[in-house]
Design a protein around this motif. Structure first.
Motif, PDB file in Angstrom:
ATOM      1  N   SER A  13       0.825  -1.206   0.000  1.00 59.93           N
ATOM      2  CA  SER A  13       0.000   0.000   0.000  1.00 59.93           C
ATOM      3  C   SER A  13       0.859   1.256   0.000  1.00 59.93           C
ATOM      4  O   SER A  13       1.964   1.274   0.543  1.00 59.93           O
ATOM      5  N   ARG A  14       0.310   2.310  -0.611  1.00 56.06           N
ATOM      6  CA  ARG A  14       0.972   3.621  -0.614  1.00 56.06           C
ATOM      7  C   ARG A  14       0.454   4.511   0.512  1.00 56.06           C
ATOM      8  O   ARG A  14       0.652   5.712   0.508  1.00 56.06           O
ATOM      9  N   ARG A  15      -0.185   3.916   1.515  1.00 56.44           N
ATOM     10  CA  ARG A  15      -0.575   4.678   2.684  1.00 56.44           C
ATOM     11  C   ARG A  15       0.671   5.103   3.469  1.00 56.44           C
ATOM     12  O   ARG A  15       1.753   4.574   3.275  1.00 56.44           O
ATOM     13  N   PHE A  16       0.486   6.049   4.374  1.00 56.52           N
ATOM     14  CA  PHE A  16       1.604   6.461   5.215  1.00 56.52           C
ATOM     15  C   PHE A  16       1.314   6.094   6.665  1.00 56.52           C
ATOM     16  O   PHE A  16       0.168   5.850   7.057  1.00 56.52           O
ATOM     17  N   THR A  17       2.367   6.017   7.466  1.00 64.53           N
ATOM     18  CA  THR A  17       2.214   5.828   8.901  1.00 64.53           C
ATOM     19  C   THR A  17       3.016   6.904   9.626  1.00 64.53           C
ATOM     20  O   THR A  17       4.034   7.388   9.123  1.00 64.53           O
ATOM     21  N   ILE A  18       2.554   7.285  10.807  1.00 60.73           N
ATOM     22  CA  ILE A  18       3.299   8.212  11.660  1.00 60.73           C
ATOM     23  C   ILE A  18       3.510   7.529  13.006  1.00 60.73           C
ATOM     24  O   ILE A  18       2.572   6.977  13.583  1.00 60.73           O
ATOM     25  N   THR A  19       4.752   7.550  13.460  1.00 54.91           N
ATOM     26  CA  THR A  19       5.117   6.892  14.718  1.00 54.91           C
ATOM     27  C   THR A  19       5.585   7.930  15.730  1.00 54.91           C
ATOM     28  O   THR A  19       6.483   8.729  15.431  1.00 54.91           O
ATOM     29  N   ASP A  20       4.966   7.935  16.894  1.00 58.14           N
ATOM     30  CA  ASP A  20       5.403   8.761  18.015  1.00 58.14           C
ATOM     31  C   ASP A  20       6.371   7.917  18.833  1.00 58.14           C
ATOM     32  O   ASP A  20       6.007   6.866  19.373  1.00 58.14           O
ATOM     33  N   HIS A  21       7.624   8.363  18.924  1.00 56.22           N
ATOM     34  CA  HIS A  21       8.663   7.553  19.554  1.00 56.22           C
ATOM     35  C   HIS A  21       8.785   7.779  21.056  1.00 56.22           C
ATOM     36  O   HIS A  21       9.780   7.359  21.667  1.00 56.22           O
ATOM     37  N   ALA A  22       7.784   8.403  21.673  1.00 58.22           N
ATOM     38  CA  ALA A  22       7.836   8.622  23.123  1.00 58.22           C
ATOM     39  C   ALA A  22       7.947   7.295  23.865  1.00 58.22           C
ATOM     40  O   ALA A  22       8.641   7.187  24.880  1.00 58.22           O
ATOM     41  N   GLN A  23       7.280   6.268  23.348  1.00 61.29           N
ATOM     42  CA  GLN A  23       7.311   4.974  24.025  1.00 61.29           C
ATOM     43  C   GLN A  23       8.664   4.286  23.916  1.00 61.29           C
ATOM     44  O   GLN A  23       8.958   3.354  24.671  1.00 61.29           O
ATOM     45  N   GLN A  24       9.504   4.754  22.985  1.00 58.35           N
ATOM     46  CA  GLN A  24      10.867   4.246  22.906  1.00 58.35           C
ATOM     47  C   GLN A  24      11.849   5.131  23.685  1.00 58.35           C
ATOM     48  O   GLN A  24      13.057   4.979  23.567  1.00 58.35           O
ATOM     49  N   GLY A  25      11.326   6.060  24.471  1.00 59.14           N
ATOM     50  CA  GLY A  25      12.184   6.940  25.241  1.00 59.14           C
ATOM     51  C   GLY A  25      12.709   8.126  24.460  1.00 59.14           C
ATOM     52  O   GLY A  25      13.664   8.782  24.890  1.00 59.14           O
ATOM     53  N   LEU A  26      12.104   8.404  23.314  1.00 60.16           N
ATOM     54  CA  LEU A  26      12.524   9.519  22.462  1.00 60.16           C
ATOM     55  C   LEU A  26      11.367  10.504  22.345  1.00 60.16           C
ATOM     56  O   LEU A  26      10.829  10.753  21.265  1.00 60.16           O
ATOM     57  N   ASP A  27      10.986  11.060  23.485  1.00 60.77           N
ATOM     58  CA  ASP A  27       9.874  12.000  23.517  1.00 60.77           C
ATOM     59  C   ASP A  27      10.208  13.231  22.671  1.00 60.77           C
ATOM     60  O   ASP A  27      11.280  13.820  22.809  1.00 60.77           O
ATOM     61  N   GLY A  28       9.297  13.586  21.789  1.00 60.64           N
ATOM     62  CA  GLY A  28       9.531  14.725  20.904  1.00 60.64           C
ATOM     63  C   GLY A  28       9.945  14.335  19.504  1.00 60.64           C
ATOM     64  O   GLY A  28      10.091  15.202  18.633  1.00 60.64           O
ATOM     65  N   LEU A  29      10.102  13.028  19.234  1.00 59.19           N
ATOM     66  CA  LEU A  29      10.476  12.546  17.903  1.00 59.19           C
ATOM     67  C   LEU A  29       9.308  11.804  17.267  1.00 59.19           C
ATOM     68  O   LEU A  29       8.688  10.938  17.894  1.00 59.19           O
ATOM     69  N   PHE A  30       9.031  12.133  16.005  1.00 57.61           N
ATOM     70  CA  PHE A  30       8.020  11.441  15.209  1.00 57.61           C
ATOM     71  C   PHE A  30       8.663  11.024  13.889  1.00 57.61           C
ATOM     72  O   PHE A  30       9.497  11.759  13.350  1.00 57.61           O
ATOM     73  N   THR A  31       8.272   9.860  13.389  1.00 62.39           N
ATOM     74  CA  THR A  31       8.762   9.404  12.095  1.00 62.39           C
ATOM     75  C   THR A  31       7.578   9.121  11.172  1.00 62.39           C
ATOM     76  O   THR A  31       6.591   8.505  11.592  1.00 62.39           O
ATOM     77  N   VAL A  32       7.703   9.567   9.924  1.00 56.33           N
ATOM     78  CA  VAL A  32       6.661   9.350   8.917  1.00 56.33           C
ATOM     79  C   VAL A  32       7.249   8.498   7.805  1.00 56.33           C
ATOM     80  O   VAL A  32       8.320   8.806   7.271  1.00 56.33           O
ATOM     81  N   THR A  33       6.583   7.416   7.455  1.00 58.27           N
ATOM     82  CA  THR A  33       7.002   6.577   6.333  1.00 58.27           C
ATOM     83  C   THR A  33       5.810   6.337   5.414  1.00 58.27           C
ATOM     84  O   THR A  33       4.654   6.471   5.816  1.00 58.27           O
ATOM     85  N   GLY A  34       6.116   5.954   4.161  1.00 59.65           N
ATOM     86  CA  GLY A  34       5.070   5.704   3.184  1.00 59.65           C
ATOM     87  C   GLY A  34       4.596   6.987   2.519  1.00 59.65           C
ATOM     88  O   GLY A  34       5.293   8.005   2.519  1.00 59.65           O
ATOM     89  N   GLY A  35       3.411   6.928   1.938  1.00 63.93           N
ATOM     90  CA  GLY A  35       2.852   8.089   1.256  1.00 63.93           C
ATOM     91  C   GLY A  35       3.300   8.190  -0.183  1.00 63.93           C
ATOM     92  O   GLY A  35       4.098   7.390  -0.674  1.00 63.93           O
ATOM     93  N   LYS A  36       2.765   9.194  -0.876  1.00 63.75           N
ATOM     94  CA  LYS A  36       3.129   9.412  -2.273  1.00 63.75           C
ATOM     95  C   LYS A  36       2.855  10.870  -2.645  1.00 63.75           C
ATOM     96  O   LYS A  36       2.230  11.621  -1.896  1.00 63.75           O
ATOM     97  N   TRP A  37       3.346  11.261  -3.833  1.00 68.92           N
ATOM     98  CA  TRP A  37       3.235  12.651  -4.282  1.00 68.92           C
ATOM     99  C   TRP A  37       1.797  13.150  -4.194  1.00 68.92           C
ATOM    100  O   TRP A  37       1.524  14.223  -3.655  1.00 68.92           O
ATOM    101  N   THR A  38       0.882  12.379  -4.753  1.00 66.11           N
ATOM    102  CA  THR A  38      -0.493  12.851  -4.893  1.00 66.11           C
ATOM    103  C   THR A  38      -1.126  13.183  -3.545  1.00 66.11           C
ATOM    104  O   THR A  38      -1.843  14.182  -3.413  1.00 66.11           O
ATOM    105  N   THR A  39      -0.869  12.364  -2.548  1.00 65.53           N
ATOM    106  CA  THR A  39      -1.530  12.543  -1.251  1.00 65.53           C
ATOM    107  C   THR A  39      -0.654  13.294  -0.251  1.00 65.53           C
ATOM    108  O   THR A  39      -0.961  13.320   0.946  1.00 65.53           O
ATOM    109  N   GLY A  40       0.400  13.940  -0.717  1.00 70.19           N
ATOM    110  CA  GLY A  40       1.311  14.637   0.184  1.00 70.19           C
ATOM    111  C   GLY A  40       0.648  15.736   0.996  1.00 70.19           C
ATOM    112  O   GLY A  40       0.958  15.926   2.177  1.00 70.19           O
TER     113      GLY A  40
END
Length: 581
Positions: free
Chosen positions: A378-405
């Protein structure tokens, strides 16, 4: 003035360490200074749209790109803003619905760079699914886009789908083999005429809202709090051109570095647990093959390929194959070209020849990590809040595509604001769905009327109408700035190479768009470098202009030219090997 380069270092220090003059001086928009609410890593479509929406919500935002805006995946596209007809086969209806809506919003935002393009979904008597089933799929696809023309300028609206018979199809697409051909379903998607320029227009909109954008600024790791909490307090940045480093403090860091999401976190990547599935996409750039519309075909090997007329050339691709290792090392390989050749030859009237192909384009898609193959992921995206990994204040975004940016950028910032709350301070509403970009023309009713008005701007500039139209399409309202340069110095009206690009664009690329290398200018500011190998004369002409602007000596000019030519030579060698077999 949108997107101005500040030529002097920003005042103050950054995280206790003053940024280099070169790094601070390259900042587009607000100067690089002080603490940010949000630091966004990655200057592709995902990072740019996230940064744009952060600034739009009133957050003090800095965008950091390790090479150049759009230098990675975002410039290696099929030049289409599309809903993803093939995702219907995967029952990914959510992506299709969102994509066709976003396609319309992009046409409203930047109609000078986004325009309709007819696609012919071809059917052979041996192919599956058969023509009636393809028609049902197209009808469903069109149903998702029931309001596709609402708010769109009159002359770039899309007609309804229809069947094209075999004889008419062969006139429209003479490259197709008539053997077993039954016809095609014609439907309209949207052409992303110059992805590099559309991305820069989005960057300018971001800086117009108070953002700071920096290219050639590689994030090498995270800053962590001194209080022992492990909270993320910013990023470490290395100036890719000078090697100097700086610390950029930020209350929140959003990692949208595409296939580079792990590298950007440095030693903190294992703790974050970031994972991305890489898919390499290769296109062939070929001569004009006589097409009037884009072809969407499935070869006898079961693979899809899009064959599109574009700028007097034909774009063929993409591949969609797993890729391992660093995305920095992604190259077109013999197997990539062979796969495209095999797919296209199976439905063509004659085999593809070496003299047909001028060059290749390669990019690496950052897909959401799954256990499936990249072709069906799938070309969906995900966003991860890394607070639970002890990295409060960090988010990671993966996936997605030009059209849905755009939708992704809005949703990511909504999620970040909800998670971070008062730590980010007050925010405002920002609805970008029907918002023109900062350099888009006003409401003229039609795109043609906007261009007609543009042709009368800066009348004293010694630039022919064809070039004026070219500049208006590339730059929107900012084309007047380019014309003003040519008016002030008629030597800047001289062409760069055989096409419509002129010397003034090279100057503007440096003074107003952050370009610092030959590739920045030729491949992502002008058009000439996107159309195949740049002629030697144009290469040296552009390098000489840049030398005067950036202070290169003869050794610097030689290094830039040789680096650029080296990439072209490697591409040529792969093509030669494939077609020698």
């Amino acid at each position: 003035m949108t997107g101005t380069v500040h030529g002097s270092p920003a005042g103050g220090t950054v995280g206790g360490q003053a940024p280099s003059a070169a790094l601070a001086g390259r900042a587009l928009g607000a100067p690089l200074r002080g603490e940010y609410d949000v630091a966004v890593i990655g200057g592709g479509i995902s990072g740019v749209q996230i940064a744009r929406h952060a600034a739009g919500r009133g957050l003090r935002t800095v965008l950091l790109e390790k090479v150049d805006f759009g230098a990675g995946t975002s410039s290696a596209t099929t030049k289409a803003i599309h809903g993803g007809l093939r995702y219907l086969e995967q029952y990914d209806f959510g992506v299709v619905a969102e994509s066709v809506a976003e396609r319309r919003f992009l046409a409203i935002a930047a109609p000078h760079l986004v325009q309709p393009r007819s696609f012919l979904l071809t059917a052979f008597d041996w192919s599956a699914p058969k023509a009636p089933m393809l028609g049902a799929g197209v009808a469903l696809y069109e149903a998702f886009a029931w309001n596709r023309n609402t708010g769109v300028p009159r002359d770039i609206r899309s007609p309804r789908f229809r069947w094209v018979g075999r004889r008419n199809l062969l006139r429209r697409a003479p490259i197709l083999s008539p053997d077993g051909l039954t016809g095609a379903w014609r439907h309209d998607d949207t052409l992303n005429l110059h992805p590099e320029r559309l991305l820069l227009a989005l960057v300018h909109s971001f800086t117009a809202d108070g953002g700071t954008a920096l290219n050639h600024a590689e994030v090498t790791g995270l800053l962590r709090g001194a209080d022992g909490s492990g909270a993320v307090t910013g990023v470490r940045v290395r100036d890719s051109l000078t090697g100097e480093t700086a610390a950029v403090p930020a209350r929140t860091v959003i990692n949208a570095a595409g296939p580079w999401v792990q590298q950007a976190l440095g030693g903190d990547a294992p703790q974050a647990g970031v994972r991305v599935q890489q898919a390499k996409g290769v296109h062939l750039l070929a001569r004009d093959m006589g097409l009037t519309d884009s072809l969407y075909v499935r070869g006898r090997n079961g693979r899809h390929v899009v064959v599109s007329p574009w700028q007097g050339r034909t774009l063929i691709g993409p591949t969609d194959t797993p890729s391992a290792g660093s995305p920095d090392d992604a190259r077109t390989e013999v197997e990539d070209v062979q796969l495209l050749r095999e797919t296209l030859d199976s439905i063509s009237a004659r085999p593809l020849r070496r003299e047909d192909v001028t060059s290749t384009i390669v990019g690496v898609r950052p897909l959401v990590a799954t256990n499936g193959d990249t072709y069906s992921t799938s070309r969906r995206f995900t966003i991860t809040d890394h607070a639970q990994q002890g990295l409060d204040g960090l988010f990671t975004v993966t996936g997605g595509k030009w059209t849905t940016g755009r939708a992704m950028g809005a949703q990511v910032i909504d999620r970040v604001i909800a998670a971070r709350g008062s730590r980010l301070g007050p925010t405002r509403r920002f609805d970008s769905r029907r918002l023109p970009l900062s350099t888009s023309f006003g409401d003229y009713g039609t795109v043609a009327a906007a261009f007609d008005a543009a042709l009368r701007r800066v009348p004293a500039a010694p630039v022919p109408q064809a070039v004026r139209l070219h500049l208006a399409r590339l730059y929107g309202t900012a084309h007047e700035r380019v014309l003003a340069l040519a008016e002030a110095d008629p030597r800047l009206a001289e062409p760069i190479g055989p096409g419509p690009d002129i010397a003034a664009q090279v100057v503007y690329a440096v003074t107003d768009e952050g370009a610092r290398t030959l590739a920045d200018v030729l491949e992502r500011r002008l058009v000439i470098g996107t159309l195949g190998p740049v002629p030697e004369g144009a290469l040296r002409q552009a390098a000489a202009l840049l030398a005067g602007l950036l202070g290169w000596d003869e050794a610097g000019i030689r290094a830039e030219v040789e680096a650029y030519r080296g990439r072209l030579d490697a591409d040529r060698d792969v093509l030669d090997e494939v077609f020698a077999r």
